[in-house]
Design a protein around this motif. Structure first.
Motif, short mmCIF file in Angstrom:
data_model
loop_
_atom_site.label_atom_id
_atom_site.label_comp_id
_atom_site.label_asym_id
_atom_site.label_seq_id
_atom_site.Cartn_x
_atom_site.Cartn_y
_atom_site.Cartn_z
N PHE A 119 0.81 -1.22 0.00
CA PHE A 119 0.00 0.00 0.00
C PHE A 119 0.84 1.27 0.00
CE2 PHE A 119 -2.61 -3.27 2.09
CZ PHE A 119 -3.67 -3.30 1.20
N GLU A 120 2.15 1.17 0.25
CA GLU A 120 3.03 2.33 0.25
C GLU A 120 4.31 2.02 -0.51
OE1 GLU A 120 2.96 5.14 4.01
OE2 GLU A 120 3.38 3.09 4.61
N GLN A 121 4.62 2.83 -1.51
CA GLN A 121 5.86 2.68 -2.25
C GLN A 121 6.86 3.70 -1.68
OE1 GLN A 121 5.16 2.30 -6.70
NE2 GLN A 121 3.09 2.85 -6.04
N ARG A 122 7.96 3.20 -1.12
CA ARG A 122 8.94 4.07 -0.47
C ARG A 122 10.34 3.72 -0.94
NH1 ARG A 122 6.20 8.27 2.21
NH2 ARG A 122 4.19 7.40 2.87
N GLY A 123 11.24 4.69 -0.85
CA GLY A 123 12.62 4.43 -1.24
C GLY A 123 13.53 5.53 -0.75
N PHE A 124 14.83 5.35 -0.98
CA PHE A 124 15.77 6.42 -0.68
C PHE A 124 16.74 6.58 -1.85
CE2 PHE A 124 17.85 2.77 1.47
CZ PHE A 124 19.14 2.84 0.95
N LEU A 125 17.22 7.81 -1.98
CA LEU A 125 18.17 8.19 -3.02
C LEU A 125 19.54 8.36 -2.38
CD1 LEU A 125 18.88 9.41 -5.86
CD2 LEU A 125 18.10 11.61 -4.97
N HIS A 126 20.55 7.71 -2.94
CA HIS A 126 21.92 7.78 -2.42
C HIS A 126 22.80 8.43 -3.47
CE1 HIS A 126 25.74 5.39 -1.01
NE2 HIS A 126 25.91 6.71 -0.96
N HIS A 142 12.33 9.08 2.49
CA HIS A 142 10.93 9.37 2.81
C HIS A 142 10.33 8.08 3.33
CE1 HIS A 142 6.77 11.11 1.45
NE2 HIS A 142 6.93 11.10 2.77
N LEU A 143 10.16 8.03 4.65
CA LEU A 143 9.72 6.80 5.29
C LEU A 143 8.19 6.70 5.33
CD1 LEU A 143 12.25 6.54 8.27
CD2 LEU A 143 12.48 5.77 5.90
N GLY A 144 7.71 5.51 5.69
CA GLY A 144 6.29 5.20 5.61
C GLY A 144 5.48 5.76 6.75
N LEU A 145 4.17 5.55 6.66
CA LEU A 145 3.22 6.05 7.66
C LEU A 145 3.01 5.07 8.80
CD1 LEU A 145 0.53 7.52 5.23
CD2 LEU A 145 2.31 8.77 6.46
N VAL A 146 3.35 3.81 8.61
CA VAL A 146 3.13 2.78 9.63
C VAL A 146 4.38 2.70 10.52
CG1 VAL A 146 2.64 0.35 10.04
CG2 VAL A 146 1.61 1.51 8.07
N PRO A 147 4.23 2.83 11.85
CA PRO A 147 5.41 2.84 12.73
C PRO A 147 6.33 1.64 12.55
CG PRO A 147 3.49 3.57 13.95
CD PRO A 147 2.99 3.12 12.60
N ALA A 148 5.77 0.43 12.49
CA ALA A 148 6.62 -0.75 12.34
C ALA A 148 7.36 -0.73 11.00
CB ALA A 148 5.78 -2.01 12.47
N SER A 149 6.72 -0.21 9.97
CA SER A 149 7.37 -0.10 8.66
C SER A 149 8.57 0.84 8.74
CB SER A 149 6.39 0.42 7.61
OG SER A 149 5.37 -0.52 7.35
N ARG A 150 8.40 1.96 9.44
CA ARG A 150 9.50 2.92 9.55
C ARG A 150 10.72 2.30 10.24
NH1 ARG A 150 5.14 6.48 10.74
NH2 ARG A 150 5.57 6.44 12.98
N ASP A 176 12.04 13.20 5.14
CA ASP A 176 10.80 13.12 5.91
C ASP A 176 10.75 11.74 6.56
OD1 ASP A 176 8.24 13.02 6.91
OD2 ASP A 176 7.24 13.42 5.00
N PHE A 177 10.97 11.71 7.88
CA PHE A 177 10.98 10.44 8.60
C PHE A 177 9.59 10.04 9.08
CE2 PHE A 177 15.38 11.20 8.33
CZ PHE A 177 16.06 10.04 8.67
N ASN A 178 8.61 10.94 9.00
CA ASN A 178 7.22 10.64 9.39
C ASN A 178 7.12 10.10 10.82
OD1 ASN A 178 5.05 11.28 7.60
ND2 ASN A 178 5.89 9.85 6.11
N ASP A 179 8.05 10.44 11.66
CA ASP A 179 8.11 9.85 13.01
C ASP A 179 7.73 10.90 14.04
OD1 ASP A 179 8.61 7.96 14.99
OD2 ASP A 179 10.68 8.63 15.23
N TRP A 180 6.64 10.65 14.76
CA TRP A 180 6.16 11.58 15.78
C TRP A 180 6.82 11.35 17.13
CZ3 TRP A 180 2.46 15.57 15.28
CH2 TRP A 180 1.96 15.73 14.00
N GLY A 181 7.63 10.34 17.26
CA GLY A 181 8.31 10.04 18.52
C GLY A 181 9.80 10.28 18.41
#
Length: 251
Positions: A119-126, A142-150, A176-181
């Motif tokens: 449901f989420e396509q994510r990647g990183f550029l190096h 750019h990390l995902g919206l699901v905590p365990a996925s991140r 964007d790490f999408n991490d609220w903690g």
């Protein structure tokens, strides 16, 4: 004559989720990519790490008469900068991903898919960037919206760094790490990465920033400052504010 490192003592890096250059929903949505072009130039960064960057989008091209006729990364690059873009997600009408704009020569670039579920396509550029007389590795994430996925995505990111980047090389991880903690920050710290933390720098949501979802971590460089631009114009252009961080060479 090639410059020496003491002539460029501070490395200035920005990260910015540009929300695909569009704000709002439905018929009332507005095109912000032209304002973002001016904003990126004002950041005056050596490297600008961007997320949610469109390459093409056929529906928006038809909707907006002033949609740029070149990919957004190229459109946003200030004069003299090199633009590197790689796709994270392919959608019905186009694609979007991460980009890095650099005023210094880019030696290599690659993309890693770290999608954790369908449901989420994510990647990183190096990328490898030659800054004065040193090669700096710059990773745009750019990390995902699901905590365990991140968590799993950061594990993959750090494994890539350990396997593909020499231990002595300067490394920047921005995005964007999408991490609220604070869990992902602790994992980055355990791997030797640091960021400027002397005062809060919330970046999201742009109209009333409550948390810092966007980060620039460094290994082999020393954080010396970070700031977030403020003002109504910055609040309008994206749902995130840009983060600008400065780093000094360790030697």
């Amino acid at each position: 004559m090639k410059p020496e490192r003491h002539e460029h003592p501070v490395l200035r890096v920005a990260t910015y989720n540009i929300h695909k250059g569009v704000q709002g929903l439905g018929p009332a949505r507005r095109l912000e990519i032209h304002n973002l072009g001016h904003a990126v130039e004002q950041l005056d960064a050596d490297m600008v790490c961007l997320q949610e960057v469109r390459s093409v989008h056929r529906r928006e091209e038809r909707f907006f008469p002033h949609w740029p006729n070149i990919p957004q990364a190229d459109f946003l690059a200030p004069e003299g900068y090199e633009a590197i873009y790689r796709t994270n997600a392919i959608t019905r009408h186009g694609e979007h991903g991460n980009a890095m704009l650099s005023r210094w020569p880019v030696l290599t670039h690659q993309h890693r898919d770290i999608s954790d579920h369908r449901f989420e396509q994510r990647g990183f550029l190096h990328t490898q960037v030659e800054v004065v007389d040193r090669v700096v590795h710059v990773l745009v994430v750019h990390l995902g919206l699901v905590p365990a996925s991140r968590v799993r995505q950061v594990v993959s990111l750090l494994a890539h760094i350990e396997q593909d980047i020499p231990a002595h090389a300067p490394v920047l991880v921005a995005g964007d790490f999408n991490d609220w903690g604070t869990g992902l920050g602790r994992r980055m710290a355990q791997a030797g990465f640091r960021e400027w933390r002397e005062k809060p720098t919330p970046t999201y949501p742009s109209r009333l920033p409550l948390n810092q979802l966007d980060h620039v971590y460094a290994r082999g460089l020393t954080p010396v400052h970070a700031m977030v631009p403020t003002g109504r114009i910055w609040q309008r252009m994206s749902d995130h504010l840009p983060l600008v961080a400065e780093f000094a060479w360790n030697d």
